[in-house]
Design a protein around this motif. Sequence first.
Motif, short mmCIF file in Angstrom:
data_model
loop_
_atom_site.label_atom_id
_atom_site.label_comp_id
_atom_site.label_asym_id
_atom_site.label_seq_id
_atom_site.Cartn_x
_atom_site.Cartn_y
_atom_site.Cartn_z
N GLN A 1 29.10 -16.94 23.99
CA GLN A 1 30.51 -17.10 23.38
C GLN A 1 31.42 -17.99 24.18
OE1 GLN A 1 31.78 -13.03 21.83
NE2 GLN A 1 30.68 -12.46 23.47
N ASN A 2 30.75 -19.09 24.87
CA ASN A 2 31.50 -19.80 25.86
C ASN A 2 32.71 -19.08 26.52
OD1 ASN A 2 29.91 -22.03 25.05
ND2 ASN A 2 31.42 -22.21 23.27
N HIS B 1 35.57 -8.01 24.62
CA HIS B 1 35.20 -6.60 25.23
C HIS B 1 34.14 -6.72 26.10
CE1 HIS B 1 38.02 -5.21 22.07
NE2 HIS B 1 37.18 -5.65 21.19
N GLN B 2 33.69 -7.88 26.55
CA GLN B 2 32.63 -7.69 27.65
C GLN B 2 32.99 -8.86 29.00
OE1 GLN B 2 28.60 -8.08 26.05
NE2 GLN B 2 28.26 -10.12 27.30
N ALA B 3 32.74 -8.42 30.02
CA ALA B 3 33.31 -9.28 31.37
C ALA B 3 31.75 -9.25 31.98
CB ALA B 3 34.05 -8.65 32.13
N SER B 4 31.05 -10.47 32.33
CA SER B 4 29.72 -10.45 32.55
C SER B 4 29.49 -10.85 33.71
CB SER B 4 28.83 -11.53 31.49
OG SER B 4 29.02 -10.88 30.21
N ILE C 1 26.51 -6.48 32.35
CA ILE C 1 27.71 -6.61 31.23
C ILE C 1 28.26 -5.36 31.11
CG2 ILE C 1 26.50 -8.42 30.24
CD1 ILE C 1 25.65 -6.36 27.96
N GLU C 2 28.22 -4.33 32.03
CA GLU C 2 28.88 -3.16 31.66
C GLU C 2 29.49 -2.77 32.92
OE1 GLU C 2 25.58 -0.44 30.44
OE2 GLU C 2 25.52 -1.21 28.55
N SER C 3 29.32 -3.08 34.04
CA SER C 3 29.95 -2.66 35.33
C SER C 3 31.29 -2.85 35.28
CB SER C 3 29.30 -3.17 36.36
OG SER C 3 27.66 -2.75 36.27
N HIS C 4 31.88 -3.91 34.95
CA HIS C 4 33.27 -4.18 34.96
C HIS C 4 34.12 -4.01 33.60
CE1 HIS C 4 33.79 -5.18 39.05
NE2 HIS C 4 32.70 -6.05 39.00
N SER C 5 34.99 -3.81 33.40
CA SER C 5 35.77 -3.64 31.94
C SER C 5 37.06 -4.72 31.86
CB SER C 5 36.40 -2.34 31.96
OG SER C 5 37.47 -2.07 33.16
#
Length: 336
Positions: free
Chosen positions: A106-107, A130-133, A150-154
């Motif tokens: 998603q750039n 809604h995703q921080a990678s 992709i789930e460890s940080h919000s």
Amino acid sequence: MYALNAVDSFHISEPKDTYVYDIVPLAVGLAAISSDDSLRLLDPLTLSGAPINSIRRVNTVVTCLKAINNTTERGALLVCTAGRDGRVCLLDPRTAAKIGEVRTEQNAPVLSLAFSHPYALAAGTELTNHQASVLIWDMRNFGDPVVQYIESHSDDVTELQFHPSRPQILLSGSTDGLVNIYNTTIMDEEEALHQTINHGASIHHSNFLSDVDIFALSHDEKFSMYELVRNPEEGVEEPAPTHFGDMREKLGEEYVANVLRRPDGGSVIGVGTHSRESFDLIQFNNNPPWSFALDAKVSLRGAHGSEIVRSFCFLDSHQTVLTCGEDGQIKAWRGN
């Protein structure tokens, strides 16, 4: 107190009001990125001379610069840049040759980079849909990431650092207030998460200061030391952190640039004060415990005027400190 004097400088005069974001020493010179989206390669011993090379538009809104040392003897020859365009670019700053390029999903804007010898490159993204990678590539096959967490940080991933002696261990910091430690040899994210540190405030910088000591610095200048958990099994109590509180109050300064690990096992914190046009280097050592050597403060007279110092580094072979700032300058500092 010991004072250093500015002995040389480089100034980006056009376009006006250009910030220099970061400087990184290489085997072939000093690399710098700036708000005009340029990458410059300078001779750190003759900053006032013309750049060795300038590369325009390395990214659209460049954010990150990292030295890439995939040899064992010569030091870093290549750099990686990234930006808000979601591009991660591997470049030779001497020739402007692009060795490789990848894009985030998603750039998503890239806010942090880390490199581990010889081939691991990691990038942390801004929160996008809604995703921080946290993404990791093998640079021998610079295509799809080999690992994605992709789930460890919000929220935005603002910091990435590999462990100094265990290249499979990666640290990430985020504006969600968490510092996570991963074993990157494990693909499953839940299993890979070795340790989670809740600093309680948005992470500006975090890194390993030794094999076991980790610092965290928040955007509101709160500083703490934590220990790497050696045994991640449930029921093992984590060592108590040491909280130093607000560095502005503790050190009598107005902002913290960063904390850098030094070859002697100690560290140096770089702190600045706009109103006094000053920037100071203060040793931070584990005696134990970890403490600031305020009586051994090194002052950079005049600093970058009233502008913020964005980054600093050491050229130990020439007993030189290098700084860059929001005044568009890169300066070299030495003692008398």
